[in-house]
Design a protein around this motif. Sequence first.
Motif, PDB file in Angstrom:
ATOM      1  N   VAL A 117       0.837  -1.208   0.000  1.00  0.00           N
ATOM      2  CA  VAL A 117       0.000   0.000   0.000  1.00  0.00           C
ATOM      3  C   VAL A 117       0.868   1.254   0.000  1.00  0.00           C
ATOM      4  O   VAL A 117       0.595   2.218  -0.738  1.00  0.00           O
ATOM      5  CB  VAL A 117      -0.947   0.002   1.221  1.00  0.00           C
ATOM      6  CG1 VAL A 117      -1.620   1.364   1.374  1.00  0.00           C
ATOM      7  CG2 VAL A 117      -1.998  -1.086   1.073  1.00  0.00           C
ATOM      8  N   ILE A 153       2.167   1.858  -3.633  1.00  0.00           N
ATOM      9  CA  ILE A 153       1.261   1.808  -4.794  1.00  0.00           C
ATOM     10  C   ILE A 153       1.441   3.001  -5.723  1.00  0.00           C
ATOM     11  O   ILE A 153       1.588   2.865  -6.942  1.00  0.00           O
ATOM     12  CB  ILE A 153      -0.217   1.718  -4.329  1.00  0.00           C
ATOM     13  CG1 ILE A 153      -0.569   0.283  -3.949  1.00  0.00           C
ATOM     14  CG2 ILE A 153      -1.171   2.189  -5.426  1.00  0.00           C
ATOM     15  CD1 ILE A 153      -0.657  -0.673  -5.110  1.00  0.00           C
ATOM     16  N   VAL A 185      -2.354  -6.005  -9.303  1.00  0.00           N
ATOM     17  CA  VAL A 185      -1.755  -6.509  -8.066  1.00  0.00           C
ATOM     18  C   VAL A 185      -2.282  -7.920  -7.817  1.00  0.00           C
ATOM     19  O   VAL A 185      -3.500  -8.140  -7.847  1.00  0.00           O
ATOM     20  CB  VAL A 185      -2.089  -5.625  -6.849  1.00  0.00           C
ATOM     21  CG1 VAL A 185      -1.577  -6.278  -5.557  1.00  0.00           C
ATOM     22  CG2 VAL A 185      -1.474  -4.242  -7.008  1.00  0.00           C
ATOM     23  N   MET A 206      -5.591   0.152  -1.268  1.00  0.00           N
ATOM     24  CA  MET A 206      -4.995   0.199  -2.607  1.00  0.00           C
ATOM     25  C   MET A 206      -5.935   0.870  -3.606  1.00  0.00           C
ATOM     26  O   MET A 206      -5.533   1.718  -4.406  1.00  0.00           O
ATOM     27  CB  MET A 206      -4.671  -1.220  -3.084  1.00  0.00           C
ATOM     28  CG  MET A 206      -3.525  -1.884  -2.366  1.00  0.00           C
ATOM     29  SD  MET A 206      -3.266  -3.572  -2.997  1.00  0.00           S
ATOM     30  CE  MET A 206      -1.714  -3.979  -2.184  1.00  0.00           C
ATOM     31  N   VAL A 256      -7.062  -5.717  -8.944  1.00  0.00           N
ATOM     32  CA  VAL A 256      -6.548  -6.535  -7.848  1.00  0.00           C
ATOM     33  C   VAL A 256      -7.087  -7.953  -7.991  1.00  0.00           C
ATOM     34  O   VAL A 256      -8.302  -8.162  -8.072  1.00  0.00           O
ATOM     35  CB  VAL A 256      -6.950  -5.967  -6.475  1.00  0.00           C
ATOM     36  CG1 VAL A 256      -6.391  -6.859  -5.356  1.00  0.00           C
ATOM     37  CG2 VAL A 256      -6.453  -4.535  -6.318  1.00  0.00           C
TER      38      VAL A 256
END
Length: 405
Positions: free
Chosen positions: A57, A60, A68, A86, A95
């Motif tokens: 985090v 990022i 991710v 995030m 993600v």
Amino acid sequence: MALAHKNISAGTSAGNDPLRVMVVDDAVVIRGLLTRWLGEDKAIEVVGSYRNGKLAVDDIEKINPDVVVLDIEMPEMDGMTALPLMLAKKRDLVVIMASTLTRRNAETSLKALSLGAADYVPKPETTSEVTTSIDFRRELIEKVKALGARARRMRGPVRTMRAETLAGRTATPSSRVSTPRQINTRDAFRGAPAPVKPGAARFVTRPYSSIRPRVLALGASTGGPQALQEVMRQVGTAMNEVPVLITQHMPPTFTAILAEHVGKAALRPAREGEDGEILRGGQIYVAPGGKHMIVEKEAGAVKLRLTDDPPINFCKPAIDPMFDSVAKAYGSSALAVVLTGMGHDGANGIRSIAAGGGSIVTQDEATSVVWGMPGAAAATGLCSDILPLSEIGPKLARVLKGKTR
């Protein structure tokens, strides 16, 4: 230990550049393995490798990944805590959750989808199984590439406009009006209204069957859990008189939990199908992970059958055999739906549905998380409708009531 690779400023990577991927996993062996697998693909560049969510985090914005791969269970900050942080820092971030095949992790993975994760990849339970699993490696790379590429396409026009503004070329009022609203992966999951791409009109469609449906069969893959819940919620009481069959590409454990979530959304009984049971109206049957689910007529009734045949289209359960069997059992009273997903599973099956006189609805490109399966279905020219996710449920409700307009 955290490993960060070269940085790139936000909004500067070109469409042809490798996808920038960050790997977050507390197990050093697994983290190294995923990093190596992904890095061996020329379409991917691993730009960061972290042992917990907090380190990821914090980096990022500096690393600016497209995708991710996020483990769920980690010390200091786990994946579920890191996920919203995030997404708050990078709204269009893709993600992909990675979790082992336990019921607890399956529940967590599906919850992560509702919180904005794009998808999940089920990990084998031991390090040795991860190391030798060809299927896990293939699924991981395919999902990273498909979801990452889609996210880049969706934000492409925004980058162009930003670049023009920075260069001193301010967009005219007319050009701003004509630019379609961009949607991200989470918009597609939630069924948010989105512009249908102009190219959608290029596909040929065919009329709906004049026979009122006696079964509703749906197939889905990547992005499917949220899409299925959206559709089932909107179909509502219209499914009272017909059985609903669902094949979602999922492993064991996950499908049982999916059935629970779909049932809550539909306010109808829903569970994994059992071999030999007679189909009943108003009941939702989900294909169990690791089995193909088909139907067959027997003594005037239609029964479920679970088979242990080899994977089809790399999938087990697969959609094609379900659609094929539905076509044989129901003919022109079959109503099939193809929702978001990678690959082309379901395209052959809808040929059987169409040949039997049944009707097919498929999800459009703009609202699909991945327009592989629904795109392949649309390309057959056998669908009766190609619709945004938000319109599929209401349309199915009308068709199930005998209204095709």
